[in-house]
Design an enzyme around this catalytic site. Structure first.
Site, PDB file in Angstrom:
ATOM      1  N   HIS A  59       0.845  -1.194   0.000  1.00  0.00           N
ATOM      2  CA  HIS A  59       0.000   0.000   0.000  1.00  0.00           C
ATOM      3  C   HIS A  59       0.880   1.243   0.000  1.00  0.00           C
ATOM      4  O   HIS A  59       2.099   1.147   0.150  1.00  0.00           O
ATOM      5  CB  HIS A  59      -0.979   0.007   1.180  1.00  0.00           C
ATOM      6  CG  HIS A  59      -0.365   0.211   2.524  1.00  0.00           C
ATOM      7  ND1 HIS A  59       0.359  -0.748   3.186  1.00  0.00           N
ATOM      8  CD2 HIS A  59      -0.359   1.293   3.336  1.00  0.00           C
ATOM      9  CE1 HIS A  59       0.758  -0.274   4.351  1.00  0.00           C
ATOM     10  NE2 HIS A  59       0.349   0.972   4.467  1.00  0.00           N
ATOM     11  N   HIS A  61       0.817   5.697   1.003  1.00  0.00           N
ATOM     12  CA  HIS A  61       0.188   6.878   1.576  1.00  0.00           C
ATOM     13  C   HIS A  61       0.805   8.079   0.875  1.00  0.00           C
ATOM     14  O   HIS A  61       2.006   8.094   0.620  1.00  0.00           O
ATOM     15  CB  HIS A  61       0.482   7.010   3.068  1.00  0.00           C
ATOM     16  CG  HIS A  61       0.016   5.858   3.893  1.00  0.00           C
ATOM     17  ND1 HIS A  61      -1.314   5.652   4.193  1.00  0.00           N
ATOM     18  CD2 HIS A  61       0.701   4.853   4.488  1.00  0.00           C
ATOM     19  CE1 HIS A  61      -1.409   4.560   4.942  1.00  0.00           C
ATOM     20  NE2 HIS A  61      -0.200   4.061   5.133  1.00  0.00           N
ATOM     21  N   TYR A 147      11.769   4.310  -0.373  1.00  0.00           N
ATOM     22  CA  TYR A 147      10.638   4.700  -1.218  1.00  0.00           C
ATOM     23  C   TYR A 147       9.774   5.739  -0.506  1.00  0.00           C
ATOM     24  O   TYR A 147       8.596   5.509  -0.223  1.00  0.00           O
ATOM     25  CB  TYR A 147       9.815   3.479  -1.605  1.00  0.00           C
ATOM     26  CG  TYR A 147      10.665   2.335  -2.090  1.00  0.00           C
ATOM     27  CD1 TYR A 147      11.437   2.457  -3.239  1.00  0.00           C
ATOM     28  CD2 TYR A 147      10.733   1.138  -1.382  1.00  0.00           C
ATOM     29  CE1 TYR A 147      12.245   1.421  -3.676  1.00  0.00           C
ATOM     30  CE2 TYR A 147      11.533   0.090  -1.824  1.00  0.00           C
ATOM     31  CZ  TYR A 147      12.282   0.247  -2.962  1.00  0.00           C
ATOM     32  OH  TYR A 147      13.080  -0.778  -3.399  1.00  0.00           O
TER      33      TYR A 147
END
Length: 175
Positions: A59, A61, A147
């Site tokens: 996932h 954000h 990342y």
């Protein structure tokens, strides 16, 4: 079909959580270059500013600020997901519903969106984005996770490389 209510404020900043359907996969970091290309392609067609972003294995954000007069983050997400899905070979297991609709099975259909309401809300969500790899056990220190826009913040002198966040002040966002 449910009627999801989205807050749309032209030119606003938004916090998002976007997840893979199969949460045990690591497609996002395994194909980080593809994801980056897809985001850049969409930004070329439909500009937005990336305030903060972290990509985890399953996932991500992020906080975006849209141009004045523009509140269409939904199309941007649809295009990013579509381009990323098209760029990867179809190896995922598909439900009968997704097969009937000729859909890929990479992404959860919905995503979490929060309209940033103040400078303190913005700062708390930026901290949340950057601290997430530590929160999920992917890194011991924020600086160790590659990342993330954390490194841009350090390079611009906004954050110290040893920043660890004010964990007690971080917002809680649904995964």
């Amino acid at each position: 079909m449910p009627n999801y209510r989205r807050n749309r404020v032209p030119g606003a900043s938004y916090f998002f959580t976007v997840a893979l359907l199969e949460r045990r996969k690591s497609l996002l970091v395994d194909h980080i270059d593809v994801l980056r290309q897809c985001v850049q392609q969409v930004r070329t067609q439909r500009p937005f500013y990336i305030d903060a972003w972290v990509v985890l294995p399953d996932h991500m954000h992020c906080i975006w600020t849209l141009p004045g007069g523009d509140a269409d983050y939904a199309t941007r997400w649809r295009l990013i997901k579509l381009l990323f899905s098209k760029a990867l070979p179809a190896t995922e297991t598909l439900s009968s519903t997704r097969q009937r609709r000729s859909e890929r099975g990479l992404w959860q259909r919905r995503y979490w969106e929060h309209t940033i309401r103040s400078d303190s809300d913005f700062a708390r969500h930026v901290d949340y984005v950057h601290f997430n790899p530590v929160r999920h056990g992917h890194a011991t220190w924020v600086k160790d996770w590659p990342y993330s826009t954390f490194h841009r913040f350090v390079g611009n002198g906004v954050l110290d490389p040893d920043w660890a966040g004010d964990v007690g002040n971080l917002p809680t966002a649904p995964e």
